[in-house]
Structure formats: structure tokens, C-alpha cells
Design a protein around this motif. Structure first.
Motif, PDB file in Angstrom:
ATOM      1  N   UNK A 132       0.769  -1.240   0.000  1.00  0.00           N
ATOM      2  CA  UNK A 132       0.000   0.000   0.000  1.00  0.00           C
ATOM      3  C   UNK A 132       0.798   1.287   0.000  1.00  0.00           C
ATOM      4  N   UNK A 133       2.128   1.202  -0.071  1.00  0.00           N
ATOM      5  CA  UNK A 133       2.947   2.408  -0.133  1.00  0.00           C
ATOM      6  C   UNK A 133       2.892   2.993  -1.548  1.00  0.00           C
ATOM      7  N   UNK A 134       3.057   4.319  -1.632  1.00  0.00           N
ATOM      8  CA  UNK A 134       3.034   5.001  -2.930  1.00  0.00           C
ATOM      9  C   UNK A 134       4.229   5.955  -3.027  1.00  0.00           C
ATOM     10  N   UNK A 135       4.888   5.997  -4.190  1.00  0.00           N
ATOM     11  CA  UNK A 135       5.968   6.982  -4.372  1.00  0.00           C
ATOM     12  C   UNK A 135       5.390   8.380  -4.459  1.00  0.00           C
ATOM     13  N   UNK A 136       6.098   9.344  -3.911  1.00  0.00           N
ATOM     14  CA  UNK A 136       5.660  10.729  -3.987  1.00  0.00           C
ATOM     15  C   UNK A 136       6.694  11.541  -4.756  1.00  0.00           C
ATOM     16  N   UNK A 161      17.202   8.858  -5.659  1.00  0.00           N
ATOM     17  CA  UNK A 161      16.479   8.177  -4.595  1.00  0.00           C
ATOM     18  C   UNK A 161      14.983   8.380  -4.758  1.00  0.00           C
ATOM     19  N   UNK A 162      14.241   7.467  -4.166  1.00  0.00           N
ATOM     20  CA  UNK A 162      12.785   7.546  -4.214  1.00  0.00           C
ATOM     21  C   UNK A 162      12.251   7.716  -2.803  1.00  0.00           C
ATOM     22  N   UNK A 163      11.086   8.370  -2.709  1.00  0.00           N
ATOM     23  CA  UNK A 163      10.440   8.608  -1.426  1.00  0.00           C
ATOM     24  C   UNK A 163       9.050   7.981  -1.473  1.00  0.00           C
ATOM     25  N   UNK A 164       8.755   7.149  -0.482  1.00  0.00           N
ATOM     26  CA  UNK A 164       7.488   6.418  -0.430  1.00  0.00           C
ATOM     27  C   UNK A 164       6.764   6.750   0.864  1.00  0.00           C
TER      28      UNK A 164
END
Length: 208
Positions: A132-136, A161-164
Motif C-alpha cells: 500500500x505504499x506510494x511513491x511521492x 532516490x525515491x520517497x514512499x
């Protein structure tokens, strides 16, 4: 007397070899260490429920509490939990009240070739997506991908890098960076890093 001594020496040798064999089996079959944590839990609860070398918190180390032996992280939220590979570097940071506020780790035991580091990052992102996490802010912090453009950025040292985020409660920042050894500057070795935190979260801005 010599006969008795020789018997004892043989007995001791057999006992020693048996102990070495048992220890070898133990080290191979012993379950790996694991840190079981939810953000906001008291650190002492996390330490006791984990199979790890997390130290007892004291006035001197209460901010940055590190494992002394490699351990995986199991984020135990029932809806949004995930598990990492074994990490040699894993630290827990606590609030002034002694509750877990941030966990940082590099989910590997040594620097890795890019393909292996990429596989770890992609697996973690897939776990997040399934829970259920989503990248922002994808325009600026695109999820890590095994594409020529992303690979080139990583090799160039851009540290993409990615932020979730999930449910307005938790945030994960994930990246891959090149590790340059001072004695082997041309080697391509890489580190994945993950930071798990709660509020305040990075603000979600509308995509342009």
C-alpha cells in the motif's frame, strides 16, 4: 600413567573436534538476526522482541543504537510491513521519551556490484507497492528502475532516490549510491540505503 594420559588426550581431541563440528553446524543453521520494530514503540520493547545485538539504551547512546552483528529489519506494521535483507549497518534513533522514531540501514553485508544492489532496491520497492505504499514527487524522486538512464545516473554518482509514503503515517527514503574505495577508485561497488521514519513527512506536492 602415560597410557592414561594418552587416553585423556584422545578423549579431549575427540571432544574438541565434536565441539568444532557442532559450532560449525550452529553457525550455518542458526537463524539470522532480525530487528522487529514498529515506529513509536518503546526502544526497550523492540530490543527484547528482536533477536539481535541491539544494545541497552544508556544516556551515552540513546540517540543512535546500532547492531553489532548483521541483522535484517522486519517492520511489523500488520498492514504496511516489509522485510529487508540482512544489514551490517543498522541504527535505531529514539525520541526524547525513548520511543523509536527513525530506522536507517544499508540492507547488505558488503558493497555490491550494481546489478546486485539494483535487485535489492527493486525488491524493496515491490514490497512497498504490495503493502500500500506510494511513491511521492515522482517527477523529482522517481522510483529506482533498471533503465539505461537510471543506471547512468547511479554510475555518475547522482545518488537518485525515491520517497514512499503510506496512510499519512510512515515514510521510506531509498537510494543507491556508488561507493569509491580510496585504494580501488575504478571499482564499481554500490550501497543501498533505506531510512524509515514517521511524521513529519515530506510534503506531497501536486505533479506538474
Amino acid at each position: 600413567m602415560n597410557t592414561l594420559r594418552r587416553k585423556w588426550l584422545r578423549y579431549f581431541a575427540v571432544l574438541l573436534m565434536g565441539s568444532v563440528a557442532v559450532w560449525g553446524v550452529y553457525t550455518v543453521t542458526r537463524p539470522p538476526d532480525v530487528v522487529v520494530v514498529r515506529l513509536g514503540e518503546p526502544y526497550e520493547k523492540v530490543r527484547l522482541q528482536s533477536r539481535s545485538t541491539l544494545p541497552v539504551a544508556t544516556d551515552e547512546n540513546s540517540i543512535d543504537l546500532r547492531v553489532a552483528r548483521p541483522a535484517s529489519l522486519r517492520f511489523s506494521d500488520p498492514e504496511h510491513g516489509f522485510v529487508t535483507p540482512v544489514a551490517r549497518l543498522l541504527s535505531i534513533y529514539t525520541s526524547q521519551h525513548g520511543d523509536v522514531s527513525i530506522v536507517t540501514l544499508s540492507p547488505q553485508t558488503q558493497t555490491l556490484p550494481l546489478a546486485e544492489a539494483m535487485a535489492i532496491a527493486l525488491d524493496l520497492q515491490q514490497q512497498l507497492g504490495r503493502r500500500g505504499w506510494h511513491p511521492i514527487r515522482s517527477s523529482g524522486f522517481a522510483p529506482i528502475s533498471n533503465t539505461p538512464a537510471m543506471v547512468e545516473r547511479i554510475r555518475r554518482g547522482d545518488d537518485p532516490h525515491s520517497v514512499w509514503q503510506v496512510a499519512g503515517k510512515y515514510q521510506v527514503t531509498l537510494d543507491i549510491r556508488r561507493f569509491v574505495h580510496e585504494n580501488r577508485p575504478v571499482d564499481e561497488r554500490y550501497l543501498v540505503t533505506l531510512e524509515l521514519s514517521g511524521p513529519p513527512l515530506t510534503e506531497i506536492q501536486p505533479e506538474k
